[in-house]
Scaffold this motif. Structure first.
Motif, short mmCIF file in Angstrom:
data_model
loop_
_atom_site.label_atom_id
_atom_site.label_comp_id
_atom_site.label_asym_id
_atom_site.label_seq_id
_atom_site.Cartn_x
_atom_site.Cartn_y
_atom_site.Cartn_z
N MET A 1 -20.58 -39.91 45.53
CA MET A 1 -20.56 -40.65 46.80
C MET A 1 -19.11 -41.02 47.11
O MET A 1 -18.73 -42.20 47.16
N ASN B 1 -29.43 -42.02 47.87
CA ASN B 1 -28.10 -42.58 47.62
C ASN B 1 -27.85 -43.84 48.46
O ASN B 1 -27.00 -44.66 48.13
N LYS B 2 -28.61 -43.98 49.55
CA LYS B 2 -28.45 -45.15 50.42
C LYS B 2 -28.91 -46.44 49.74
O LYS B 2 -28.62 -47.53 50.22
N PHE C 1 -23.32 -43.40 53.80
CA PHE C 1 -24.57 -44.15 53.73
C PHE C 1 -25.45 -43.93 54.96
O PHE C 1 -26.53 -44.52 55.05
N HIS D 1 -27.66 -46.48 56.82
CA HIS D 1 -27.55 -47.68 56.00
C HIS D 1 -26.10 -48.17 55.88
O HIS D 1 -25.82 -49.06 55.08
N ALA D 2 -25.21 -47.60 56.67
CA ALA D 2 -23.80 -47.95 56.57
C ALA D 2 -23.56 -49.44 56.81
O ALA D 2 -22.64 -50.04 56.22
#
Length: 321
Positions: free
Chosen positions: A143, A310-311, A164, A167-168
């Protein structure tokens, strides 16, 4: 200095250290937007395991109102998040009792000064270990946004946060070395407010709402990371609760007097433990083992991703000159 005086010395050292740690930890947790959480616990054994339920994929299906076919059950799975216990301590701190009597210094003052210094060193150690673990786990999970063609800019942070996806907005803070932070200042980033300062750790906020935690942690530098002779700097974008450092409340110290030299000597030594855990990652007990070394904490393979997306992990890395 009598032995009774040394009891007072020890008492003042411990109390000043404890009070300083409590005060600064509360300020740190608030100012860092909860990205790095320093707290207390009483973890037993080498590891602490916490169970949670894994997100069930495709939980809503399209149903045939006129059908009668069989369906395949979806199992409820548990995630096992494992934090690891880290052992810490001081070297023996040596002095000659006559030194204090010679300069007419108060043992209470000496104990308070050492206690405050030890409190600062303890907090910095916990922050550095958390950063070390985060860099290892996030990099091992790929990431990472590579901006090593130049100095970091706000646009690079935006692209790093984009890893993300939707989800940033959950990224609450950036942990950065002072070098890229000054590069950002040079790109007309204005520092709106100084939120926290303790030792070498500084926390400020920019106009975008994310906190900047500035610390010259060695783990934010990769020697020869861009090319030979050019370092790469790691800026961490973290979600709330990205790293949890739990003090186990097992601080133990001892003052010892020894003879046999020109002057009587006394030494102070202390030891304690704390647990480190990361959001979305679990300590690999088989690979990493117990009572890990600094190098083992910094090994990405010792931190297993336990979530599907990964988020739902601790965050991202932006790598730059």
């Amino acid at each position: 200095m009598s032995l009774g005086d040394m009891v007072v010395f020890h008492d003042y050292l411990y109390r000043s250290m404890t009070e300083t740690v409590k005060q600064q930890v509360q300020l740190f947790n608030t100012a860092s937007a909860g990205a790095l959480v320093l707290t207390t616990a009483a973890n037993v054994g080498d590891f602490s395991e916490k169970a949670s339920f894994k997100l069930i994929p495709n939980l809503v299906r399209r149903r045939d109102a006129y059908g009668s076919g069989a369906l395949t059950p979806v199992d409820i799975e548990q995630l096992r998040n494992v934090s690891v216990k880290v052992a810490a301590g001081t070297p023996p701190i040596r002095w000659e009792p006559q030194q204090f009597a010679w300069i007419q210094r108060n043992q209470e003052e000496a104990g308070t000064i050492i206690g405050v210094q030890l409190a600062e060193a303890e907090i910095q150690d916990k922050v550095n270990i958390a950063i070390k673990a985060l860099v290892a786990a996030i990099a091992n999970n790929s990431m990472v946004y590579n901006a090593e063609d130049g100095n970091v800019e706000l646009a690079d942070l935006v692209k790093g946060a984009a890893l993300f996806g939707d989800h940033a907005s959950s990224l609450a803070a950036w942990i950065t070395h002072s070098k890229p932070m000054h590069d950002l200042y040079g790109s007309n980033l204005t520092n709106g407010q100084q939120l926290f300062q303790f030792g070498t750790v500084n926390i400020s906020q920019d106009g975008f709402g994310r906190r900047f935690i500035v610390t010259d942690s060695p783990d934010l530098i990769e020697a020869d990371g861009v090319e030979e002779g050019t370092d790469a700097y790691k800026t961490l974008g973290l979600v709330e609760g990205a790293a949890l450092v739990e003090n186990n409340g097992d601080f133990f110290s001892n003052v010892e007097t020894s003879n046999g030299k020109e002057n009587i000597e006394r030494t102070f030594q202390a030891e304690w433990t704390y647990n480190v855990g990361l959001k979305g990652y679990s300590w690999d007990k088989a690979n990493g083992g117990s009572s890990p070394t600094t190098a083992e904490i910094a090994t990405g393979a010792n931190w297993d991703k336990i979530v599907t997306s990964n988020k739902d992990t601790a965050g991202v890395i932006v790598s730059s000159k």
